[in-house]
Design an enzyme around this catalytic site. Structure first.
Site, PDB file in Angstrom:
ATOM      1  N   SER A  31       0.824  -1.214   0.000  1.00 66.78           N
ATOM      2  CA  SER A  31       0.000   0.000   0.000  1.00 66.78           C
ATOM      3  C   SER A  31       0.851   1.254   0.000  1.00 66.78           C
ATOM      4  CB  SER A  31      -0.841   0.062   1.277  1.00 66.78           C
ATOM      5  OG  SER A  31      -1.925  -0.767   1.189  1.00 66.78           O
ATOM      6  N   HIS A  62      -3.731   1.089  -5.455  1.00 65.82           N
ATOM      7  CA  HIS A  62      -3.123  -0.111  -6.029  1.00 65.82           C
ATOM      8  C   HIS A  62      -3.346  -0.071  -7.542  1.00 65.82           C
ATOM      9  CE1 HIS A  62      -2.405  -2.548  -2.299  1.00 65.82           C
ATOM     10  NE2 HIS A  62      -3.102  -1.536  -1.850  1.00 65.82           N
ATOM     11  N   HIS A  84      -5.781  -8.523  -1.745  1.00 73.88           N
ATOM     12  CA  HIS A  84      -5.823  -8.858  -0.314  1.00 73.88           C
ATOM     13  C   HIS A  84      -6.984  -9.814  -0.027  1.00 73.88           C
ATOM     14  CE1 HIS A  84      -3.721  -4.985  -0.520  1.00 73.88           C
ATOM     15  NE2 HIS A  84      -3.072  -5.377   0.557  1.00 73.88           N
ATOM     16  N   TYR A  86      -9.042  -9.631   2.368  1.00 68.63           N
ATOM     17  CA  TYR A  86     -10.257  -8.916   2.797  1.00 68.63           C
ATOM     18  C   TYR A  86     -11.107  -8.435   1.617  1.00 68.63           C
ATOM     19  CZ  TYR A  86      -7.387  -4.696   2.041  1.00 68.63           C
ATOM     20  OH  TYR A  86      -6.576  -3.745   1.501  1.00 68.63           O
ATOM     21  N   GLU A  87     -10.550  -8.462   0.405  1.00 73.23           N
ATOM     22  CA  GLU A  87     -11.334  -8.060  -0.764  1.00 73.23           C
ATOM     23  C   GLU A  87     -12.336  -9.152  -1.156  1.00 73.23           C
ATOM     24  OE1 GLU A  87      -9.004  -5.806  -3.884  1.00 73.23           O
ATOM     25  OE2 GLU A  87      -7.372  -6.450  -2.591  1.00 73.23           O
ATOM     26  N   ALA A 114       2.899  -1.999   4.026  1.00 70.25           N
ATOM     27  CA  ALA A 114       2.723  -0.978   5.057  1.00 70.25           C
ATOM     28  C   ALA A 114       2.184  -1.699   6.281  1.00 70.25           C
ATOM     29  CB  ALA A 114       1.732   0.068   4.579  1.00 70.25           C
ATOM     30  N   MET A 212      -1.994  -6.554   6.752  1.00 70.23           N
ATOM     31  CA  MET A 212      -3.057  -7.379   6.161  1.00 70.23           C
ATOM     32  C   MET A 212      -2.594  -8.148   4.928  1.00 70.23           C
ATOM     33  SD  MET A 212      -6.028  -4.496   6.453  1.00 70.23           S
ATOM     34  CE  MET A 212      -6.161  -3.449   7.909  1.00 70.23           C
ATOM     35  N   SER A 213      -1.303  -8.419   4.847  1.00 74.15           N
ATOM     36  CA  SER A 213      -0.791  -9.119   3.657  1.00 74.15           C
ATOM     37  C   SER A 213       0.453  -9.935   4.044  1.00 74.15           C
ATOM     38  CB  SER A 213      -0.415  -8.098   2.585  1.00 74.15           C
ATOM     39  OG  SER A 213       0.677  -7.322   3.012  1.00 74.15           O
ATOM     40  N   ASN A 236       2.178   3.767  10.898  1.00 70.71           N
ATOM     41  CA  ASN A 236       1.409   4.297  12.040  1.00 70.71           C
ATOM     42  C   ASN A 236       1.644   3.373  13.219  1.00 70.71           C
ATOM     43  OD1 ASN A 236      -0.402   2.496  10.137  1.00 70.71           O
ATOM     44  ND2 ASN A 236      -1.131   2.175  12.211  1.00 70.71           N
ATOM     45  N   HIS A 248      -6.965   5.111   6.374  1.00 75.42           N
ATOM     46  CA  HIS A 248      -6.170   4.656   5.237  1.00 75.42           C
ATOM     47  C   HIS A 248      -5.336   5.814   4.696  1.00 75.42           C
ATOM     48  CE1 HIS A 248      -4.953   2.191   1.899  1.00 75.42           C
ATOM     49  NE2 HIS A 248      -5.476   3.017   1.014  1.00 75.42           N
TER      50      HIS A 248
HETATM   51  N1  HPA Z   1      -2.949  -2.455  11.055  1.00 73.85           N
HETATM   52  C1  HPA Z   1      -3.067  -3.335  10.040  1.00 73.85           C
HETATM   53  N2  HPA Z   1      -2.614  -3.088   8.824  1.00 73.85           N
HETATM   54  C2  HPA Z   1      -1.992  -1.925   8.610  1.00 73.85           C
HETATM   55  C3  HPA Z   1      -1.827  -0.968   9.616  1.00 73.85           C
HETATM   56  C4  HPA Z   1      -2.337  -1.252  10.910  1.00 73.85           C
HETATM   57  O1  HPA Z   1      -2.236  -0.449  11.871  1.00 73.85           O
HETATM   58  N3  HPA Z   1      -1.152   0.085   9.058  1.00 73.85           N
HETATM   59  C5  HPA Z   1      -0.941  -0.235   7.769  1.00 73.85           C
HETATM   60  N4  HPA Z   1      -1.429  -1.451   7.482  1.00 73.85           N
END
Ligand code: HPA
Length: 275
Positions: A31, A62, A84, A86-87, A114, A212-213, A236, A248
Site C-alpha cells: 500500500s 493499487h 488482499h 479482505y477483498e 505498510a 493485512m498481507s 502508524n 487509510h
Molecule cells: N494495522 C493493520 N494493517 C496496517 C496498519 C495497521 O495499523 N497500518 C498499515 N497497514
C-alpha cells in the site's frame, strides 16, 4: 491437473503470449509503495486485466499491473498493486500472482508492505526487515489438494525469510546509512484496523508490526522453494484511539514520506541480488 494449478498455468500461458521475460526477482509492492516501480529500467508493463483469470485489486492506491525490467543487472518483475484476502478472494487467488511470478522463473520473492507498529520502540516512518512472521490468524494458502510439482504437503517454515538475503539487506542499509528495524510481522485478515485490546494481545504474542498481507505470499513462495525476503514500512502505531482514529489516508501519507529511503534500500538490495 488440480484447478488452482490449472489457473496458474492458464495465466502463465497468457503472459507467455505477451513476453518471454524470465525474472530473477519478483517484487511485490505494498500500500502506498507503488512509486518504487519508478526505480526500474522498464522493458514491458502488463495490466492485470490483460491476463484473464487474474484477480484484480479493488483497493485505492493499487495500480494493478506487472512492471518488467531491470534494476542494475538484475531482472525484476514488479507487482504494482496486490490483492488482499479482505477483498473477498479465495486465499489461493491471493497467492496466485506469487505462484505465477515464480512459474515465470523468479527465484527470489521480495515482499513489501505498510504496517502498524506494535513494538513500542518503533515509530511511524520506520522501516523494518522482516525476520519472521505469525500467520496463524489467516487461513493457510496451502489448504486444499497439494500440488506436488510446487512443493511438499507439509513444508517447513523454519526459515521463511532467507538468512543470506536478510544479511544482504542489512549490509546495504548499513552502507547507505538507512536505519532499519528488525522484527516479526503478523498478518490479520483486516480490513478493520486493530482495537487497543487486540494490539496488546499481538504484542504479547511476539509481533513487532501488524498488517493485512505478506505472510500468505511468503508461505506460498517458500512452499515452491523460492527464497523470500521482506521489508515493512511502519506507517502508524497500531490501534489508534478515540481521539486519533486510524485512517487509510494516514497510512498512505506516511508511506509516501518514507518512500525515498524505502526505494533506495529496495533498489540497492535488488541490484546486489544478481546471481
Ligand atoms: N494495522 C493493520 N494493517 C496496517 C496498519 C495497521 O495499523 N497500518 C498499515 N497497514
Amino acid at each position: 491437473m488440480n484447478p488452482i494449478q490449472e489457473k496458474v498455468a492458464a495465466c502463465l500461458k497468457e503472459i507467455r503470449k505477451i513476453t518471454d521475460f524470465v525474472p530473477e526477482v519478483a517484487l511485490i509492492l505494498g500500500s502506498g509503495l507503488g512509486a518504487l516501480a519508478e526505480e526500474i529500467q522498464i522493458q514491458e508493463t502488463i495490466p492485470y486485466e490483460k491476463i484473464s483469470g487474474f484477480p484484480l485489486s479493488t483497493v485505492e492506491g493499487h495500480a494493478g499491473r506487472f512492471v518488467l525490467g531491470t534494476m542494475g543487472e538484475t531482472k525484476v518483475i514488479i507487482m504494482q498493486g496486490r490483492v488482499h484476502y479482505y477483498e473477498g478472494y479465495a486465499m489461493s487467488d491471493v497467492v496466485l500472482p506469487t505462484r505465477l511470478m515464480i512459474s515465470m522463473g523468479a527465484k527470489i520473492v521480495f515482499l513489501t508492505n505498510a504496517s502498524g507498529g506494535v513494538n513500542s520502540n518503533f515509530k511511524p516512518g520506520d522501516l523494518m526487515l522482516i525476520e519472521d512472521h505469525i500467520s496463524t490468524f489467516v487461513p493457510s494458502p496451502l489448504i486444499g489438494p497439494n500440488v506436488e510439482e510446487w512443493g511438499p504437503r507439509f513444508p517447513s517454515m523454519g526459515e521463511v525469510y532467507n538468512q543470506g538475503l536478510r544479511d544482504l539487506i542489512l549490509s546495504v542499509a548499513k552502507e547507505e546509512n538507512i536505519p532499519l528495524q528488525r522484527g516479526v510481522y503478523l498478518q490479520t485478515t483486516g480490513p478493520a484496523y486493530e482495537s487497543p485490546a487486540e494490539v496488546s494481545m499481538l504484542e504479547k504474542l511476539g509481533a513487532d508490526v501488524v498488517g493485512m498481507s505478506t505472510t500468505v505470499e511468503a508461505i506460498a513462495a517458500c512452499h515452491m522453494g523460492a527464497k523470500v525476503c521482506g521489508i515493512s514500512c511502519v506507517t502508524n502505531m497500531a490501534g489508534g484511539s478515540a481521539k486519533n482514529p486510524l485512517s487509510h489516508q494516514e497510512v498512505a501519507e506516511m508511506a509516501d514520506k518514507a518512500a525515498p529511503l524505502f526505494k533506495r534500500l529496495v533498489k540497492r538490495s535488488i541490484e546486489e541480488m544478481k546471481e
